[in-house]
Design an enzyme around this catalytic site. Structure first.
Site, short mmCIF file in Angstrom:
data_model
loop_
_atom_site.label_atom_id
_atom_site.label_comp_id
_atom_site.label_asym_id
_atom_site.label_seq_id
_atom_site.Cartn_x
_atom_site.Cartn_y
_atom_site.Cartn_z
N HIS A 1 -6.68 0.14 7.34
CA HIS A 1 -7.56 -0.97 7.96
C HIS A 1 -7.59 -0.84 9.54
O HIS A 1 -6.85 -0.16 10.14
CB HIS A 1 -6.40 -2.20 7.79
CG HIS A 1 -7.01 -3.49 8.30
ND1 HIS A 1 -8.46 -3.84 8.24
CD2 HIS A 1 -6.55 -4.60 8.92
CE1 HIS A 1 -8.70 -5.07 9.01
NE2 HIS A 1 -7.61 -5.35 9.48
N SER B 1 13.77 -0.04 1.29
CA SER B 1 12.74 0.55 0.68
C SER B 1 13.43 1.91 0.10
O SER B 1 12.90 2.77 -0.71
CB SER B 1 11.55 0.63 1.20
OG SER B 1 11.02 -0.70 1.12
N GLN C 1 0.64 -1.15 0.10
CA GLN C 1 0.09 -0.14 -0.04
C GLN C 1 0.93 1.22 0.20
O GLN C 1 0.47 2.10 -0.47
CB GLN C 1 -0.82 -0.05 1.24
CG GLN C 1 -2.15 -1.16 0.99
CD GLN C 1 -3.09 -0.70 0.18
OE1 GLN C 1 -3.22 0.46 -0.08
NE2 GLN C 1 -3.50 -1.73 -0.54
P1 NAD Z 1 3.43 -4.66 3.72
O1 NAD Z 1 3.88 -5.62 4.44
O2 NAD Z 1 3.49 -4.90 2.11
O3 NAD Z 1 4.44 -3.37 3.84
C1 NAD Z 1 4.51 -2.88 5.08
C2 NAD Z 1 5.79 -1.80 5.21
O4 NAD Z 1 6.27 -1.68 6.58
C3 NAD Z 1 7.11 -2.50 4.39
O5 NAD Z 1 7.47 -1.18 3.74
C4 NAD Z 1 7.69 -2.93 5.79
O6 NAD Z 1 9.22 -3.03 5.13
C5 NAD Z 1 7.61 -1.86 6.70
N1 NAD Z 1 7.92 -2.54 7.81
C6 NAD Z 1 7.77 -3.85 8.39
N2 NAD Z 1 8.13 -3.96 9.71
C7 NAD Z 1 8.46 -2.70 10.08
C8 NAD Z 1 8.77 -2.04 11.27
N3 NAD Z 1 9.04 -2.98 12.13
N4 NAD Z 1 8.91 -0.85 11.40
C9 NAD Z 1 8.79 -0.02 10.41
N5 NAD Z 1 8.54 -0.50 9.09
C10 NAD Z 1 8.31 -1.73 8.99
O7 NAD Z 1 2.12 -4.04 4.17
P2 NAD Z 1 0.61 -3.60 3.42
O8 NAD Z 1 0.18 -4.73 2.85
O9 NAD Z 1 1.09 -2.45 2.59
O10 NAD Z 1 -0.14 -3.08 4.71
C11 NAD Z 1 -0.23 -1.91 5.32
C12 NAD Z 1 -1.53 -1.57 5.57
O11 NAD Z 1 -2.59 -1.65 4.69
C13 NAD Z 1 -1.95 -2.42 6.85
O12 NAD Z 1 -2.75 -1.98 7.69
C14 NAD Z 1 -2.91 -3.46 5.94
O13 NAD Z 1 -4.11 -3.96 6.59
C15 NAD Z 1 -3.51 -2.23 5.02
N6 NAD Z 1 -4.10 -2.93 3.61
C16 NAD Z 1 -3.42 -3.65 2.81
C17 NAD Z 1 -3.98 -4.00 1.94
C18 NAD Z 1 -3.00 -5.09 0.74
O14 NAD Z 1 -3.70 -5.38 -0.15
N7 NAD Z 1 -1.87 -5.37 1.20
C19 NAD Z 1 -5.33 -3.60 1.25
C20 NAD Z 1 -6.06 -2.77 2.16
C21 NAD Z 1 -5.36 -2.50 3.28
#
Ligand code: NAD
Ligand code: MG
Length: 345
Positions: free
Chosen positions: A108, A53, A28
């Site tokens: 979310h 990243s 996202q």
């Molecule tokens: P992701 O796992 O793709 O990305 C998460 C990011 O956070 C990455 O850049 C990762 O490196 C970073 N990260 C991980 N641990 C960390 C830490 N301890 N400290 C700092 N950075 C850290 O996640 P996503 O799927 O993009 O989800 C993000 C949000 O969006 C969540 O709340 C999820 O529920 C929501 N969401 C996701 C989707 C989807 O399709 N993936 C859809 C709707 C909503």
């Protein structure tokens, strides 16, 4: 029926003079940051120290800084970090920099619904949740479309949190496709229920149990794989495009009679009772407690179950059969190929 909001309903001035921080650059994160930038919004990306990243985001022309710095600079802070990590990150890197008038955004409802994060008075809390994976949020925006979004307000300190959320949804392309208002509780509870009962948990258990039943009865695993897994896509595409009735129109009368007369024996009263139990575990917060403590203790069950799944015979048979159909992984068979090239760190 819900009201669906479109571009004409958006007050773009709500976000035009705001400073937005995107925390995280995963599925996202990269999509929100790039779409906001292309919409002319002042955006910066906050990442943890040493994040791989950082180079990708900088190459894409984004300003990259620490999560604390980004939270300090910005007055709209969007958390696009793993749901299990958001609470700790909030305490360490965001809360100390929050000021009255700021807005805290989520994609979310998990952390707000289950009280893992509660913002101080004076701060707006809102959600913009795209109903699709990040790669599609980016690709459809670039192509002139967008992914539908849900918006919700958790705390309306400014009196305009809803309009700000709508303007944010518009800036990532959501208002081209349609925006629906919901609550943190509705989005979170239905999202968890859907993935546990239908989309992920229900589906994978149904497929593997049927595959095992055929194999144990002596049928060839390859035939069982095609029947129980491969063909699912064709049926789901029909339901997605034409609804259940449209799918039934396309299948044979024999298949349709089997569907109509046998489906209720698979999803029976016991299954429905179990669905209700799963829903109450979500509503009571016991699923959230279980998942947070699992995650905090190093995810032993998660990792064991994931490894067991990878060892299941359906995966070996599937890998061999799919290797003979390279056009599938190239995306040429899918109606809408959703996988992009954006990796995680
Ligand atoms: P992701 O796992 O793709 O990305 C998460 C990011 O956070 C990455 O850049 C990762 O490196 C970073 N990260 C991980 N641990 C960390 C830490 N301890 N400290 C700092 N950075 C850290 O996640 P996503 O799927 O993009 O989800 C993000 C949000 O969006 C969540 O709340 C999820 O529920 C929501 N969401 C996701 C989707 C989807 O399709 N993936 C859809 C709707 C909503
Ligand atoms: Mg979901």
């Amino acid at each position: 029926m819900a009201t669906v909001l479109y571009e004409k309903d958006v007050d773009r001035s709500q976000i035009a003079d705001r400073k937005v921080a995107i925390l995280g650059y995963g599925s996202q994160g990269h999509a929100h940051a790039l779409n906001l930038k292309d919409s002319g919004i002042d955006v910066r990306v906050g990442l943890r120290e040493g994040s791989s990243s950082a180079a990708k985001a900088a190459e894409a022309g984004l300003r990259v800084m620490s999560m604390a710095e980004a939270s300090g600079e910005a007055d709209v802070i969007m958390l696009l970090l793993p749901d299990t990590e958001q609470g700790d990150i909030y305490k360490d890197h965001i809360e100390p920099h929050l000021q009255s008038g700021d807005a805290l955004f989520f994609a979310h409802g998990f952390n707000v619904r289950f009280d893992l994060i509660s913002a101080p008075e004076g701060v707006d809390v809102a959600m913009v949740a795209p109903k699709g994976p990040g790669h599609l949020v980016r690709r459809t925006y670039v192509e002139g479309g967008g992914v539908p979004c849900l918006i919700a307000v958790g705390q309306d300190a400014s009196g305009s949190a809803r309009d700000l959320a709508l303007a944010y949804a518009d800036a990532i392309g959501g208002a081209r496709a349609g925006v629906i208002e919901t609550t943190f509780a509705e989005e979170c509870e239905t999202d968890l229920f859907g993935e546990q009962v239908v989309l992920c948990g229900g589906l994978t258990s149904l497929v593997t149990a049927a595959f095992e039943t055929l194999c144990e009865a002596g049928y060839q695993p390859e035939v069982a794989y095609f029947e129980c897994l491969h063909e699912l896509k064709l049926i789901v595409d029909l339901m997605y495009e034409e609804g259940i009735g449209g799918m039934r129109y396309s299948i044979s009368d024999t298949a349709e009679y089997g569907d109509l007369s046998r489906g209720d024996r698979i999803i029976n009263e016991d299954t429905r009772a179990e669905m209700k139990r799963i829903l109450s575990e979500i509503q009571s917060g016991s699923f959230a407690d279980e998942w947070m403590s699992e995650s905090r203790s190093g995810r032993p069950n998660f990792l064991r179950l994931e490894a067991e799944g990878q060892q299941h015979p359906i995966e070996q048979v599937g890998a061999e059969l799919r290797a003979m159909m390279p056009w599938i992984s190239e995306g040429r068979q899918s109606v809408q190929a959703v996988s992009g090239g954006q990796g995680k760190e």
